[in-house]
Design a protein around this motif. Structure first.
Motif, PDB file in Angstrom:
ATOM      1  N   TYR A  41       0.658  -1.085   0.041  1.00 49.60           N
ATOM      2  CA  TYR A  41       0.001   0.143  -0.080  1.00 49.60           C
ATOM      3  C   TYR A  41       0.802   1.240   0.024  1.00 49.60           C
ATOM      4  N   VAL A  42       0.733   2.221  -1.005  1.00 49.75           N
ATOM      5  CA  VAL A  42       1.523   3.124  -1.038  1.00 49.75           C
ATOM      6  C   VAL A  42       0.572   4.655  -0.863  1.00 49.75           C
ATOM      7  N   LEU A  43       0.937   5.569  -0.278  1.00 47.86           N
ATOM      8  CA  LEU A  43       0.432   6.815  -0.250  1.00 47.86           C
ATOM      9  C   LEU A  43       0.892   7.733  -1.052  1.00 47.86           C
ATOM     10  N   LYS A  44      -0.168   8.408  -1.752  1.00 44.53           N
ATOM     11  CA  LYS A  44       0.373   9.450  -2.863  1.00 44.53           C
ATOM     12  C   LYS A  44      -0.351  10.650  -2.541  1.00 44.53           C
ATOM     13  N   MET A  45       0.270  11.560  -2.644  1.00 45.10           N
ATOM     14  CA  MET A  45      -0.342  13.074  -2.408  1.00 45.10           C
ATOM     15  C   MET A  45      -0.212  14.161  -3.569  1.00 45.10           C
ATOM     16  N   HIS A  46      -1.426  15.060  -3.712  1.00 49.88           N
ATOM     17  CA  HIS A  46      -1.149  15.835  -4.710  1.00 49.88           C
ATOM     18  C   HIS A  46      -1.722  17.155  -4.201  1.00 49.88           C
ATOM     19  N   PHE A  47      -1.006  18.135  -4.447  1.00 42.70           N
ATOM     20  CA  PHE A  47      -1.600  19.541  -3.974  1.00 42.70           C
ATOM     21  C   PHE A  47      -1.524  20.254  -5.120  1.00 42.70           C
ATOM     22  N   ASP A  82      10.485  16.643  -5.928  1.00 41.12           N
ATOM     23  CA  ASP A  82      10.369  18.145  -5.425  1.00 41.12           C
ATOM     24  C   ASP A  82       9.692  17.971  -4.002  1.00 41.12           C
ATOM     25  N   GLN A  83       9.100  16.964  -3.488  1.00 40.66           N
ATOM     26  CA  GLN A  83       8.370  16.958  -2.266  1.00 40.66           C
ATOM     27  C   GLN A  83       9.527  16.650  -1.115  1.00 40.66           C
ATOM     28  N   LYS A  84       9.475  17.313  -0.137  1.00 37.54           N
ATOM     29  CA  LYS A  84      10.144  17.247   0.827  1.00 37.54           C
ATOM     30  C   LYS A  84       9.266  16.992   2.248  1.00 37.54           C
ATOM     31  N   TYR A  85       9.973  16.353   3.005  1.00 33.84           N
ATOM     32  CA  TYR A  85       9.065  15.942   4.392  1.00 33.84           C
ATOM     33  C   TYR A  85       8.991  17.391   5.361  1.00 33.84           C
ATOM     34  N   HIS A  86       8.336  18.260   4.860  1.00 37.40           N
ATOM     35  CA  HIS A  86       7.777  19.409   5.750  1.00 37.40           C
ATOM     36  C   HIS A  86       6.637  19.973   5.414  1.00 37.40           C
ATOM     37  N   GLY A  87       5.987  20.851   6.028  1.00 41.40           N
ATOM     38  CA  GLY A  87       4.912  21.445   5.686  1.00 41.40           C
ATOM     39  C   GLY A  87       3.588  20.772   5.486  1.00 41.40           C
ATOM     40  N   LYS A  88       2.787  20.881   4.327  1.00 43.75           N
ATOM     41  CA  LYS A  88       1.715  20.145   4.254  1.00 43.75           C
ATOM     42  C   LYS A  88       1.878  18.686   4.354  1.00 43.75           C
ATOM     43  N   ILE A  89       3.093  18.109   3.648  1.00 45.22           N
ATOM     44  CA  ILE A  89       3.501  16.518   3.513  1.00 45.22           C
ATOM     45  C   ILE A  89       3.517  16.107   4.880  1.00 45.22           C
ATOM     46  N   LYS A  90       4.451  16.848   5.718  1.00 41.90           N
ATOM     47  CA  LYS A  90       4.558  16.458   7.095  1.00 41.90           C
ATOM     48  C   LYS A  90       2.997  16.417   7.840  1.00 41.90           C
ATOM     49  N   ALA A  91       2.172  17.178   7.557  1.00 48.66           N
ATOM     50  CA  ALA A  91       1.037  17.489   8.422  1.00 48.66           C
ATOM     51  C   ALA A  91       0.162  16.213   7.997  1.00 48.66           C
ATOM     52  N   VAL A  92       0.125  15.768   6.769  1.00 50.29           N
ATOM     53  CA  VAL A  92      -0.717  14.675   6.122  1.00 50.29           C
ATOM     54  C   VAL A  92      -0.171  13.366   6.975  1.00 50.29           C
ATOM     55  N   ILE A  93       1.085  13.164   6.833  1.00 48.70           N
ATOM     56  CA  ILE A  93       1.926  12.038   7.488  1.00 48.70           C
ATOM     57  C   ILE A  93       1.584  11.915   9.050  1.00 48.70           C
ATOM     58  N   ASP A  94       1.996  13.119   9.536  1.00 57.37           N
ATOM     59  CA  ASP A  94       1.763  13.037  11.212  1.00 57.37           C
ATOM     60  C   ASP A  94       0.403  12.748  11.679  1.00 57.37           C
ATOM     61  N   SER A  95      -0.534  13.322  10.702  1.00 55.72           N
ATOM     62  CA  SER A  95      -2.016  13.073  11.269  1.00 55.72           C
ATOM     63  C   SER A  95      -2.424  11.596  11.070  1.00 55.72           C
ATOM     64  N   MET A  96      -1.749  10.944  10.032  1.00 54.60           N
ATOM     65  CA  MET A  96      -2.048   9.602   9.648  1.00 54.60           C
ATOM     66  C   MET A  96      -1.596   8.815  10.823  1.00 54.60           C
ATOM     67  N   ILE A  97      -0.392   9.051  11.264  1.00 57.36           N
ATOM     68  CA  ILE A  97       0.056   8.424  12.379  1.00 57.36           C
ATOM     69  C   ILE A  97      -0.641   8.399  13.618  1.00 57.36           C
ATOM     70  N   LYS A  98      -1.113   9.572  13.972  1.00 56.64           N
ATOM     71  CA  LYS A  98      -1.701   9.856  15.102  1.00 56.64           C
ATOM     72  C   LYS A  98      -3.164   9.014  15.038  1.00 56.64           C
ATOM     73  N   ALA A  99      -3.771   9.059  13.921  1.00 56.97           N
ATOM     74  CA  ALA A  99      -5.051   8.177  13.690  1.00 56.97           C
ATOM     75  C   ALA A  99      -4.719   6.626  13.999  1.00 56.97           C
ATOM     76  N   GLY A 100      -3.514   6.112  13.844  1.00 55.04           N
ATOM     77  CA  GLY A 100      -3.258   4.924  14.083  1.00 55.04           C
ATOM     78  C   GLY A 100      -2.469   4.055  12.974  1.00 55.04           C
ATOM     79  N   VAL A 101      -2.184   4.791  11.892  1.00 57.78           N
ATOM     80  CA  VAL A 101      -1.544   3.958  10.697  1.00 57.78           C
ATOM     81  C   VAL A 101      -0.011   4.165  10.883  1.00 57.78           C
ATOM     82  N   LYS A 102       0.599   2.962  10.618  1.00 57.51           N
ATOM     83  CA  LYS A 102       2.218   2.806  10.820  1.00 57.51           C
ATOM     84  C   LYS A 102       2.563   3.042   9.107  1.00 57.51           C
ATOM     85  N   LEU A 103       3.922   3.632   9.434  1.00 54.08           N
ATOM     86  CA  LEU A 103       4.474   3.895   8.124  1.00 54.08           C
ATOM     87  C   LEU A 103       5.864   2.613   7.779  1.00 54.08           C
ATOM     88  N   LEU A 104       5.911   2.245   6.747  1.00 52.04           N
ATOM     89  CA  LEU A 104       6.914   1.207   6.286  1.00 52.04           C
ATOM     90  C   LEU A 104       8.137   2.261   5.862  1.00 52.04           C
TER      91      LEU A 104
END
Length: 114
Positions: free
Chosen positions: A19-25, A92-114
């Motif tokens: 399962y792969v998470l992809k984001m588009h802004f 061009d995507q780095k782990y900060h800002g909006k991307i960090k907000a998506v990933i951190d809120s998913m972790i808080k919801a209970g989903v783990k990252l591989l």
């Protein structure tokens, strides 16, 4: 004399993260989806364009709205019994800002990252 069939190496799909998470802004909206990579199907997706979300969000492109989208996506994944995902970031995507907000809120919801 019987010649046995050749031994084939295991398929590449056995080594892929399933399962792969992809984001588009965009300038107005945010889209996040989780794709099952061996069979290219969308497992769960959230967008700030959804009718149910537009009424509760004032601005659809700031970090608070993106965190809300990550939380909803995490809850949808847990409902479908998907405990972990892999994050796919473009060059061009780095782990900060909006991307960090998506990933951190998913972790808080209970989903783990591989």
């Amino acid at each position: 004399m019987v010649i046995p069939p050749p031994v084939r190496p295991p398929r590449i799909t056995e080594f892929l993260k399933p399962y792969v998470l992809k984001m588009h802004f965009t300038n107005k909206y945010v889209h996040a989806q989780v794709i099952h990579s061996p069979t290219p199907t969308v497992t769960a997706s959230v967008s700030s364009q959804e009718k149910a979300l537009r009424s509760s969000m004032g601005i659809t492109r700031d970090v608070a709205a993106v965190a809300k989208i990550g939380k909803i996506l995490g809850e949808r994944l847990l409902i479908k019994d998907i405990p972990a995902v892999t994050v796919f970031l473009k060059r061009d995507q780095k782990y900060h800002g909006k991307i960090k907000a998506v990933i951190d809120s998913m972790i808080k919801a209970g989903v783990k990252l591989l």
